[in-house]
Motif scaffolding. Structure first.
Motif, mmCIF file in Angstrom:
data_model
loop_
_atom_site.group_PDB
_atom_site.id
_atom_site.type_symbol
_atom_site.label_atom_id
_atom_site.label_comp_id
_atom_site.label_asym_id
_atom_site.label_seq_id
_atom_site.Cartn_x
_atom_site.Cartn_y
_atom_site.Cartn_z
ATOM 1 N N HIS A 135 -11.966 2.742 -3.056
ATOM 2 C CA HIS A 135 -11.419 2.281 -4.330
ATOM 3 C C HIS A 135 -12.286 1.151 -4.889
ATOM 4 C CE1 HIS A 135 -8.289 1.645 -7.338
ATOM 5 N NE2 HIS A 135 -8.471 0.344 -7.153
ATOM 6 N N LEU A 180 0.854 -1.192 0.000
ATOM 7 C CA LEU A 180 0.000 0.000 0.000
ATOM 8 C C LEU A 180 0.887 1.238 0.000
ATOM 9 C CD1 LEU A 180 -2.677 -1.036 2.637
ATOM 10 C CD2 LEU A 180 -2.697 -1.372 0.165
ATOM 11 N N ILE A 213 -8.286 5.546 -0.633
ATOM 12 C CA ILE A 213 -8.347 4.152 -1.084
ATOM 13 C C ILE A 213 -9.462 3.376 -0.398
ATOM 14 C CG2 ILE A 213 -5.910 4.061 -1.692
ATOM 15 C CD1 ILE A 213 -5.368 2.744 0.985
ATOM 16 N N GLY A 259 -8.749 0.148 3.320
ATOM 17 C CA GLY A 259 -8.471 0.397 1.914
ATOM 18 C C GLY A 259 -8.755 -0.814 1.052
ATOM 19 N N TYR A 260 -9.275 -0.545 -0.145
ATOM 20 C CA TYR A 260 -9.538 -1.571 -1.163
ATOM 21 C C TYR A 260 -10.571 -2.612 -0.716
ATOM 22 C CZ TYR A 260 -5.159 0.383 -2.913
ATOM 23 O OH TYR A 260 -4.194 1.233 -3.342
ATOM 24 N N ALA A 301 -12.807 -3.073 -3.660
ATOM 25 C CA ALA A 301 -12.141 -3.075 -4.962
ATOM 26 C C ALA A 301 -12.537 -4.268 -5.826
ATOM 27 C CB ALA A 301 -10.623 -3.058 -4.770
#
Length: 733
Positions: A638, A95, A635, A607-608, A611
């Motif tokens: 994301h 990351l 993120i 984060g993610y 995704a």
């Protein structure tokens, strides 16, 4: 006389030589005391200097050499910082590093952090750059220097080495090393220095006293700060309690609204039924009048005038007495052989409170204690809601063999009061509602044509392997508000239901997901249970699962197995509200579009986490959590920037609009009300790069701490209508 003078001179030289030897051999007590005081003061200044170097607070880079004093009276010069310290460490982070942090030897150094990569070199992270200072040692005039352990610079040595050719310093025969007698000015200077040393000692004592008072004051401030923190913690607990009460009040309000809506719908349904009954009666009267007219014309042609008049009078009387009423059950007239007029055949009237509407008999809240004796093969629906029926005998529905729907909810039925063959004769029955009774097991011998079975709010304590046998056409099964759990529900109980797609098991006592769920299941409701864990095999066979509701349970994100549902291709909606989640769960199903996480303790959106979703998340509800700005990164969303349509972040701990909102291309509703937002920057909602209009239809920012007069005129320039932005009311600090 000359001899006496020489003797005196010799004695004086001898005395001064002895005094010089004493002075060189050991310093006087006052000198030793002054040296100790000097060392003590210098060491205190050196330690203070080292504290300044090691503090994580911002350190300004010196523009010129700045002297710092060590404990050995040496001066350390800090040079201006230089970039490019040797050995640039590689980064292995998957990351990206946060803005302002530094990557050193595979470690993330926070902004303003200080470290020492090598001796005599001090580095600091400033705005994502490494700045290092190298210690430069001063020039020493002494002949002998020593570098002590743990120090960077050498110091003068107190030990003086003498070569063989040099004379001994204390040799009385060496007149060159002797000191001449001190003058009065020199003695006065020595006394003055001693006074200065004494004053310096007093100053040092005063400084120590000030330090002691300062430490005492700091301790008092620390105690005050601790008390303040305790008060803040208590205030936070009070706020949490108020928030919990607000949640409960909101739930009660929602339940009350649902109840009112149900009552209104029920009232409208009754009014509709009443109106239909009145319309039907009016239609019957009209048909009776038309039939009367036709029969009268026919009789006028067949009989003579006198007989015709008598028959007309009798027919008028019969028709007036036989107009269809709402409490009379009647079939069409039949013509008796040998008779010229049709004969009406009437069934016994229905009990008070019952009504007929086409193919439906409604006896809701009619205070019945048993199933009314009705005989009509054309009936399709029987409504017995809200009575006092305690038993259903074998022959209860013999007169209504074509019933398709029976509602016996909210009665006093017990399992022992239902005859095993009570429903056996109903070959067309599709819907059976038994909610709100006292049943402790599912009635036996239910017809195989059944498609919908409701057993909510009963006393069901077990579900055996054969409890649902032969119900091969069952599509909907509801058993909420019972006493079912994984301990008394057989894993084979649902095996006989190949078409079951809608299952409600809320308000029971399950601690895990029930086993043996059929592959046909599409909607599963397990709210208000005690579920603590979801294992990987819980949904292995439910490949058609589309919606799952798990609100008001005891789930934590660490107790949800990674492979629970990530591979599901049809699961679009998950409700995990009011559980024990601290961050948005990972390994969400890739087909997810609707995620509800209201009323948890969520502090971070990893984060993610979205995704891998395809086509992407559309609805994200995170109201009533503990989200702050540090828990949301660019993120975090994301993979969902182009799919999210609604985001609810109200009732959290946000102090500003989260990053990434300006990049939501398809966002329609954004709720940020009831947070701690103090300002709205110009480009937190509308992107500076995108000049087009935003799709936002509703933006809620009320109940924050925003000064609306300080909002930039460009903050909402991309929103088509300013009426879509709700800013008032705001809180007062």
């Amino acid at each position: 006389m000359r001899t006496c003078s020489l003797i005196c001179l010799f004695l004086l030289i001898f005395l001064y030589t002895g005094w010089a030897q004493d002075e060189n051999s050991s310093p006087p007590k006052s000198q030793r005391k002054r040296n100790q005081n000097r060392r003590r003061r210098v060491s205190s200044r050196s330690s203070a200097g080292r504290q300044q170097l090691t503090q994580p607070s911002p350190i300004p880079v010196p523009a010129a050499n700045v002297p710092f004093y060590n404990g050995d009276d040496t001066i350390v010069h800090i040079l201006q910082a230089v970039l490019g310290v040797s050995e640039q460490a590689p980064s292995y982070n998957i990351l990206p590093v946060k803005k302002g942090h530094c990557m050193v030897n595979g470690m993330v150094m926070y902004d303003k952090a200080v470290w020492s990569p090598k001796p005599c070199i001090t580095c600091m992270c400033t705005n994502g750059k490494e700045i290092c200072d190298e210690t430069i040692c001063p020039f020493l005039s002494c002949s002998t220097t020593v570098t002590q352990d743990g120090e960077c610079c050498p110091v003068c040595s107190d030990i003086v080495e003498f070569s063989g050719d040099s004379p001994e310093p204390n040799d009385p025969n060496d007149v060159v090393l002797m000191k001449l007698p001190r003058t009065q000015d020199e003695m006065n200077e020595i006394f003055r220095k001693e006074l200065e040393e004494n004053s310096e000692e007093e100053e040092w004592l005063k400084a120590e006293e000030r330090k002691r008072k300062k430490k005492k004051e700091q301790k008092r401030r620390q105690n005050k700060e601790n008390r303040k923190l305790e008060l803040e913690a208590k205030e936070e607990e009070r706020i949490q309690e108020e928030r919990r009460r607000a949640n409960e009040e909101e739930e009660l309000r929602i339940e009350e609204e649902h109840r009112k809506k149900e009552e209104e719908m029920k009232k409208k349904e009754e009014e509709r039924k009443k109106k239909e009954e009145e319309d039907r009666e009016e239609e019957v009267r009209r048909l009776v009048m038309e039939r009367k007219q036709k029969e009268r014309e026919k009789l006028d042609l067949e009989e003579d005038e006198d007989d015709g008049e008598n028959e007309d009078d009798e027919e008028d009387e019969d028709d007036e007495n036989n107009i269809l009423r709402g409490d009379v059950f009647r079939v069409p007239r039949r013509r008796i052989p040998g008779s010229r007029r049709p004969i009406d055949i009437h069934h016994p009237p229905l009990p008070p409170g019952c009504f007929i509407s086409e193919i439906t008999v409604s006896c809701s809240n009619a205070k019945l204690t048993g199933v009314p004796p009705i005989s009509d093969p054309d009936l399709k629906s029987l409504d017995l809601l809200g009575n006092f029926i305690t038993s259903i005998p074998k022959e209860a529905f013999n007169g209504m063999p074509n019933l398709e729907r029976i509602d016996i909810s909210k009665n006093k039925l017990m399992s022992t009061g239902i005859d095993p063959l009570a429903f056996k004769s109903l070959k067309n029955l599709k819907r059976l509602y038994l909610d709100g009774n006292i049943l402790d097991q599912i009635p036996s011998e239910l017809p195989s044509t059944l498609e919908e079975l409701k057993l909510n709010e009963n006393k069901l304590g077990s579900l055996k392997e054969d409890s649902l046998a032969d119900l091969k056409n069952l599509v909907t099964l509801e058993m909420e508000g019972n006493q079912l759990s994984e301990a008394n529900v057989s894993p084979m109980a649902f095996r006989a239901l190949p078409h079951l797609s809608y299952l409600r098991l809320g308000r029971n006592k399950f601690r895990t997901i029930p086993q043996g769920l059929p592959a046909s299941i599409e909607e599963l409701y397990l709210e208000n249970n005690e579920i603590e864990e979801i294992v990987e095999t819980s949904f292995n066979h439910t490949i058609n699962l589309n919606t799952i509701v798990l609100r008001h349970n005891k789930l934590e994100e660490t107790r949800i197995a990674p492979l629970t549902w990530i591979l599901h291709e049809n699961l679009e909606s998950i409700d995990l509200s009011y559980n024990k989640l601290y961050h948005v769960p990972s390994y969400l199903p890739k087909s997810l579009m609707h995620l509800v996480l209201v009323g948890n303790q969520i502090e971070r959106i990893p984060g993610y986490v979205f995704a891998h979703l395809n086509p992407g998340l559309e609805y994200l509800y995170l109201s009533f959590n503990n989200l702050c700005n540090d828990g949301i990164d660019p993120i975090s969303f994301h993979g969902a920037y182009h799919s999210l349509r609604e985001i609810f972040l109200d009732y959290n701990e946000l102090t500003s609009v989260p990053v990434g909102m300006e990049d939501m291309t398809d966002l329609h509703i954004l709720r940020l009300n009831n947070n701690k937002i103090k300002s709205v920057s110009p480009y937190c909602i509308c992107s500076a790069e995108d000049e087009g209009d935003s799709n936002i239809e509703y933006l809620h920012l009320e109940n924050n701490y925003i000064n609306t007069r300080e909002i930039s005129p460009y903050a909402f320039s991309c929103i088509r209508s300013y009426s879509s932005v709700i800013l008032k009311p705001q809180k007062v600090k």
